[in-house]
Motif scaffolding. Sequence first.
Motif, PDB file in Angstrom:
ATOM      1  N   LEU A   6       0.843  -1.195   0.000  1.00 56.39           N
ATOM      2  CA  LEU A   6       0.000   0.000   0.000  1.00 56.39           C
ATOM      3  C   LEU A   6       0.876   1.241   0.000  1.00 56.39           C
ATOM      4  O   LEU A   6       1.749   1.390   0.855  1.00 56.39           O
ATOM      5  N   VAL A   7       0.631   2.120  -0.941  1.00 52.71           N
ATOM      6  CA  VAL A   7       1.429   3.337  -1.109  1.00 52.71           C
ATOM      7  C   VAL A   7       0.719   4.487  -0.403  1.00 52.71           C
ATOM      8  O   VAL A   7      -0.423   4.804  -0.726  1.00 52.71           O
ATOM      9  N   TYR A   8       1.415   5.096   0.567  1.00 55.30           N
ATOM     10  CA  TYR A   8       0.858   6.240   1.292  1.00 55.30           C
ATOM     11  C   TYR A   8       1.688   7.484   1.019  1.00 55.30           C
ATOM     12  O   TYR A   8       2.913   7.443   1.052  1.00 55.30           O
ATOM     13  N   ALA A  16       4.413  14.012  -6.372  1.00 53.94           N
ATOM     14  CA  ALA A  16       5.877  14.113  -6.465  1.00 53.94           C
ATOM     15  C   ALA A  16       6.476  13.076  -7.403  1.00 53.94           C
ATOM     16  O   ALA A  16       7.491  13.319  -8.049  1.00 53.94           O
ATOM     17  N   CYS A  17       5.868  11.925  -7.496  1.00 56.87           N
ATOM     18  CA  CYS A  17       6.413  10.848  -8.323  1.00 56.87           C
ATOM     19  C   CYS A  17       5.592  10.753  -9.619  1.00 56.87           C
ATOM     20  O   CYS A  17       4.411  10.418  -9.576  1.00 56.87           O
ATOM     21  N   PRO A  18       6.205  11.035 -10.751  1.00 50.84           N
ATOM     22  CA  PRO A  18       5.455  11.011 -12.023  1.00 50.84           C
ATOM     23  C   PRO A  18       4.927   9.605 -12.350  1.00 50.84           C
ATOM     24  O   PRO A  18       5.596   8.602 -12.081  1.00 50.84           O
ATOM     25  N   ASP A  19       3.760   9.547 -12.954  1.00 49.69           N
ATOM     26  CA  ASP A  19       3.148   8.267 -13.339  1.00 49.69           C
ATOM     27  C   ASP A  19       4.081   7.379 -14.163  1.00 49.69           C
ATOM     28  O   ASP A  19       4.142   6.169 -13.920  1.00 49.69           O
ATOM     29  N   PRO A  20       4.828   7.929 -15.159  1.00 51.35           N
ATOM     30  CA  PRO A  20       5.692   7.042 -15.954  1.00 51.35           C
ATOM     31  C   PRO A  20       6.753   6.332 -15.110  1.00 51.35           C
ATOM     32  O   PRO A  20       7.138   5.199 -15.425  1.00 51.35           O
ATOM     33  N   GLY A  91      11.609  -0.797  -3.777  1.00 46.98           N
ATOM     34  CA  GLY A  91      11.844  -0.259  -5.105  1.00 46.98           C
ATOM     35  C   GLY A  91      10.691   0.562  -5.650  1.00 46.98           C
ATOM     36  O   GLY A  91      10.825   1.204  -6.696  1.00 46.98           O
ATOM     37  N   ILE A  92       9.564   0.541  -4.977  1.00 55.94           N
ATOM     38  CA  ILE A  92       8.408   1.310  -5.455  1.00 55.94           C
ATOM     39  C   ILE A  92       8.760   2.795  -5.378  1.00 55.94           C
ATOM     40  O   ILE A  92       9.088   3.302  -4.299  1.00 55.94           O
ATOM     41  N   PRO A  93       8.737   3.497  -6.516  1.00 57.19           N
ATOM     42  CA  PRO A  93       9.229   4.882  -6.558  1.00 57.19           C
ATOM     43  C   PRO A  93       8.645   5.827  -5.497  1.00 57.19           C
ATOM     44  O   PRO A  93       9.393   6.611  -4.908  1.00 57.19           O
ATOM     45  N   PRO A  94       7.352   5.820  -5.200  1.00 54.22           N
ATOM     46  CA  PRO A  94       6.846   6.762  -4.194  1.00 54.22           C
ATOM     47  C   PRO A  94       7.373   6.512  -2.779  1.00 54.22           C
ATOM     48  O   PRO A  94       7.156   7.341  -1.893  1.00 54.22           O
ATOM     49  N   ALA A  95       8.085   5.420  -2.554  1.00 51.77           N
ATOM     50  CA  ALA A  95       8.674   5.192  -1.227  1.00 51.77           C
ATOM     51  C   ALA A  95       9.638   6.324  -0.861  1.00 51.77           C
ATOM     52  O   ALA A  95       9.882   6.569   0.314  1.00 51.77           O
ATOM     53  N   LYS A  96      10.148   7.031  -1.874  1.00 49.49           N
ATOM     54  CA  LYS A  96      11.058   8.154  -1.616  1.00 49.49           C
ATOM     55  C   LYS A  96      10.333   9.365  -1.047  1.00 49.49           C
ATOM     56  O   LYS A  96      10.960  10.259  -0.492  1.00 49.49           O
ATOM     57  N   TYR A  97       9.022   9.408  -1.213  1.00 48.42           N
ATOM     58  CA  TYR A  97       8.247  10.587  -0.808  1.00 48.42           C
ATOM     59  C   TYR A  97       7.248  10.289   0.309  1.00 48.42           C
ATOM     60  O   TYR A  97       6.765  11.198   0.961  1.00 48.42           O
TER      61      TYR A  97
END
Length: 115
Positions: A6-8, A16-20, A91-97
């Motif tokens: 689950l991405v929060y 912040a994280c672009p869809d592509p 590795g899920i990109p939004p984990a950075k934000y």
Amino acid sequence: MKYLCLVYLDHENWSACPDPVCADYAQQLAERQVLVAGEALHPVGSATTVRVRNGQAQLYDGPFAETKELLAGFYLVEARDLNEAIRIAGGIPPAKYGSIEVRPVRQLDLGTAAS
């Protein structure tokens, strides 16, 4: 075993994280045959919460709980164990934000379902 990642994200980092970037990671997981499903959600303002009390459905605008971070999307993955699921979630990109909550999926026992 299936794990739901689950991405929060909070309001500040919602876009912040672009869809592509997210789509590229999903494609990588699909090529490794570990992605079962993944989707992004519209902002929380589009949510409707449903509760049934005494047989009557009650609808509420927005999420049920007030939290700083809001559910923004999910990746449903097939992983050997929790450690692999955590590596995938990392590795899920939004984990950075924001944050990624990893939960094992419990299969419903349909043989004992109540009607």
